[in-house]
Design a protein around this motif. Structure first.
Motif, PDB file in Angstrom:
ATOM      1  N   ILE A 198      -4.637   6.949 -13.918  1.00 59.41           N
ATOM      2  CA  ILE A 198      -6.035   7.176 -13.541  1.00 59.41           C
ATOM      3  C   ILE A 198      -6.638   5.910 -12.934  1.00 59.41           C
ATOM      4  O   ILE A 198      -7.353   5.975 -11.925  1.00 59.41           O
ATOM      5  N   THR A 199      -6.338   4.757 -13.523  1.00 59.62           N
ATOM      6  CA  THR A 199      -6.856   3.497 -13.002  1.00 59.62           C
ATOM      7  C   THR A 199      -6.321   3.222 -11.598  1.00 59.62           C
ATOM      8  O   THR A 199      -7.066   2.797 -10.704  1.00 59.62           O
ATOM      9  N   GLY A 200      -5.038   3.474 -11.394  1.00 59.34           N
ATOM     10  CA  GLY A 200      -4.468   3.308 -10.053  1.00 59.34           C
ATOM     11  C   GLY A 200      -5.082   4.265  -9.051  1.00 59.34           C
ATOM     12  O   GLY A 200      -5.328   3.899  -7.894  1.00 59.34           O
ATOM     13  N   SER A 201      -5.363   5.488  -9.481  1.00 63.75           N
ATOM     14  CA  SER A 201      -6.004   6.463  -8.593  1.00 63.75           C
ATOM     15  C   SER A 201      -7.407   6.010  -8.201  1.00 63.75           C
ATOM     16  O   SER A 201      -7.798   6.118  -7.030  1.00 63.75           O
ATOM     17  N   ILE A 202      -8.150   5.510  -9.159  1.00 60.86           N
ATOM     18  CA  ILE A 202      -9.496   5.022  -8.859  1.00 60.86           C
ATOM     19  C   ILE A 202      -9.424   3.854  -7.884  1.00 60.86           C
ATOM     20  O   ILE A 202     -10.233   3.754  -6.948  1.00 60.86           O
ATOM     21  N   ALA A 203      -8.451   2.970  -8.079  1.00 56.79           N
ATOM     22  CA  ALA A 203      -8.310   1.822  -7.181  1.00 56.79           C
ATOM     23  C   ALA A 203      -8.000   2.275  -5.756  1.00 56.79           C
ATOM     24  O   ALA A 203      -8.562   1.747  -4.792  1.00 56.79           O
ATOM     25  N   LEU A 204      -7.124   3.262  -5.603  1.00 53.70           N
ATOM     26  CA  LEU A 204      -6.803   3.758  -4.266  1.00 53.70           C
ATOM     27  C   LEU A 204      -7.984   4.486  -3.638  1.00 53.70           C
ATOM     28  O   LEU A 204      -8.209   4.390  -2.431  1.00 53.70           O
ATOM     29  N   ILE A 205      -8.760   5.201  -4.441  1.00 52.41           N
ATOM     30  CA  ILE A 205      -9.945   5.890  -3.927  1.00 52.41           C
ATOM     31  C   ILE A 205     -10.983   4.879  -3.446  1.00 52.41           C
ATOM     32  O   ILE A 205     -11.563   5.024  -2.357  1.00 52.41           O
ATOM     33  N   GLY A 230      -9.825   3.414  -0.220  1.00 53.87           N
ATOM     34  CA  GLY A 230     -10.025   4.359   0.869  1.00 53.87           C
ATOM     35  C   GLY A 230     -11.467   4.448   1.308  1.00 53.87           C
ATOM     36  O   GLY A 230     -11.777   4.508   2.514  1.00 53.87           O
ATOM     37  N   VAL A 231     -12.388   4.456   0.346  1.00 57.98           N
ATOM     38  CA  VAL A 231     -13.810   4.517   0.687  1.00 57.98           C
ATOM     39  C   VAL A 231     -14.239   3.240   1.408  1.00 57.98           C
ATOM     40  O   VAL A 231     -14.995   3.292   2.392  1.00 57.98           O
ATOM     41  N   LEU A 232     -13.766   2.094   0.942  1.00 57.01           N
ATOM     42  CA  LEU A 232     -14.124   0.841   1.610  1.00 57.01           C
ATOM     43  C   LEU A 232     -13.551   0.766   3.021  1.00 57.01           C
ATOM     44  O   LEU A 232     -14.210   0.260   3.932  1.00 57.01           O
ATOM     45  N   ARG A 233     -12.346   1.270   3.214  1.00 53.36           N
ATOM     46  CA  ARG A 233     -11.769   1.293   4.563  1.00 53.36           C
ATOM     47  C   ARG A 233     -12.547   2.252   5.474  1.00 53.36           C
ATOM     48  O   ARG A 233     -12.744   1.988   6.659  1.00 53.36           O
ATOM     49  N   TRP A 234     -12.970   3.362   4.913  1.00 56.86           N
ATOM     50  CA  TRP A 234     -13.714   4.354   5.679  1.00 56.86           C
ATOM     51  C   TRP A 234     -15.090   3.799   6.082  1.00 56.86           C
ATOM     52  O   TRP A 234     -15.566   4.041   7.186  1.00 56.86           O
ATOM     53  N   ALA A 235     -15.705   3.042   5.170  1.00 57.40           N
ATOM     54  CA  ALA A 235     -17.039   2.518   5.421  1.00 57.40           C
ATOM     55  C   ALA A 235     -17.040   1.328   6.374  1.00 57.40           C
ATOM     56  O   ALA A 235     -18.087   0.944   6.870  1.00 57.40           O
ATOM     57  N   GLN A 236     -15.905   0.785   6.627  1.00 60.89           N
ATOM     58  CA  GLN A 236     -15.814  -0.398   7.472  1.00 60.89           C
ATOM     59  C   GLN A 236     -16.068  -0.081   8.876  1.00 60.89           C
ATOM     60  O   GLN A 236     -16.006   0.349   9.766  1.00 60.89           O
ATOM     61  N   VAL A 271       1.448   5.532  -7.765  1.00 60.31           N
ATOM     62  CA  VAL A 271       0.265   5.965  -8.517  1.00 60.31           C
ATOM     63  C   VAL A 271       0.326   7.466  -8.845  1.00 60.31           C
ATOM     64  O   VAL A 271       0.110   7.842  -9.999  1.00 60.31           O
ATOM     65  N   PRO A 272       0.636   8.349  -7.880  1.00 60.92           N
ATOM     66  CA  PRO A 272       0.774   9.755  -8.270  1.00 60.92           C
ATOM     67  C   PRO A 272       1.923  10.000  -9.251  1.00 60.92           C
ATOM     68  O   PRO A 272       1.814  10.852 -10.135  1.00 60.92           O
ATOM     69  N   VAL A 273       3.004   9.236  -9.109  1.00 65.06           N
ATOM     70  CA  VAL A 273       4.119   9.367 -10.051  1.00 65.06           C
ATOM     71  C   VAL A 273       3.654   8.986 -11.455  1.00 65.06           C
ATOM     72  O   VAL A 273       3.944   9.685 -12.435  1.00 65.06           O
ATOM     73  N   ALA A 274       2.921   7.884 -11.570  1.00 65.83           N
ATOM     74  CA  ALA A 274       2.405   7.459 -12.873  1.00 65.83           C
ATOM     75  C   ALA A 274       1.434   8.486 -13.444  1.00 65.83           C
ATOM     76  O   ALA A 274       1.448   8.765 -14.647  1.00 65.83           O
ATOM     77  N   LEU A 275       0.632   9.071 -12.587  1.00 66.41           N
ATOM     78  CA  LEU A 275      -0.331  10.076 -13.044  1.00 66.41           C
ATOM     79  C   LEU A 275       0.378  11.329 -13.570  1.00 66.41           C
ATOM     80  O   LEU A 275       0.045  11.833 -14.645  1.00 66.41           O
ATOM     81  N   LEU A 304       0.818  -1.206   0.000  1.00 65.33           N
ATOM     82  CA  LEU A 304       0.000   0.000   0.000  1.00 65.33           C
ATOM     83  C   LEU A 304       0.858   1.264   0.000  1.00 65.33           C
ATOM     84  O   LEU A 304       0.559   2.223  -0.710  1.00 65.33           O
ATOM     85  N   HIS A 305       1.948   1.257   0.760  1.00 63.83           N
ATOM     86  CA  HIS A 305       2.842   2.412   0.774  1.00 63.83           C
ATOM     87  C   HIS A 305       3.535   2.589  -0.574  1.00 63.83           C
ATOM     88  O   HIS A 305       3.749   3.716  -1.025  1.00 63.83           O
ATOM     89  N   ALA A 306       3.876   1.498  -1.212  1.00 63.47           N
ATOM     90  CA  ALA A 306       4.481   1.581  -2.544  1.00 63.47           C
ATOM     91  C   ALA A 306       3.495   2.165  -3.555  1.00 63.47           C
ATOM     92  O   ALA A 306       3.869   2.967  -4.412  1.00 63.47           O
TER      93      ALA A 306
END
Length: 107
Positions: A91-98, A101-107, A45-49, A38-40
């Protein structure tokens, strides 16, 4: 012609780097015990973006310069393809991280 070809080559190179950024981070996290996946991904992902956006801008510059030229170049098409592929990987990596994050928040 020469400046459009250089911009197209730079766009292709940056696009290829954007495509490779996420898989390289995944491999690094598998090889290094001190690096979590996750840290990697938070870094790659921002670097790729960013690399994808810069590559698309360079591909656009190459296309516009080539439009004013008599000669066409295959490197412009390849650079444009790699640039867009790199941007879409970011963009795909950003969506995956978002979503994560939403799933972790909703837990």
């Amino acid at each position: 012609m020469r400046s459009s070809k250089r911009a197209a080559i730079a766009a292709g190179l940056l696009g290829a780097l954007a495509i490779a950024a996420i898989p390289v981070a995944i491999l690094a996290s598998q090889q290094l015990a001190s690096l979590a996946l996750l840290h990697a991904l938070y870094v790659s992902v921002p670097v790729a973006l960013v690399l994808g956006v810069v590559a698309v801008l360079l591909a656009r510059r190459a296309r516009l310069r080539a439009a004013r030229s008599v000669y066409g170049s295959r490197s412009i098409r390849v650079g444009r393809l790699l640039a867009w592929a790199g941007l879409l990987c970011g963009i795909t990596g950003s969506i995956a991280l978002i979503v994560y994050g939403v799933l972790r928040w909703a837990q």
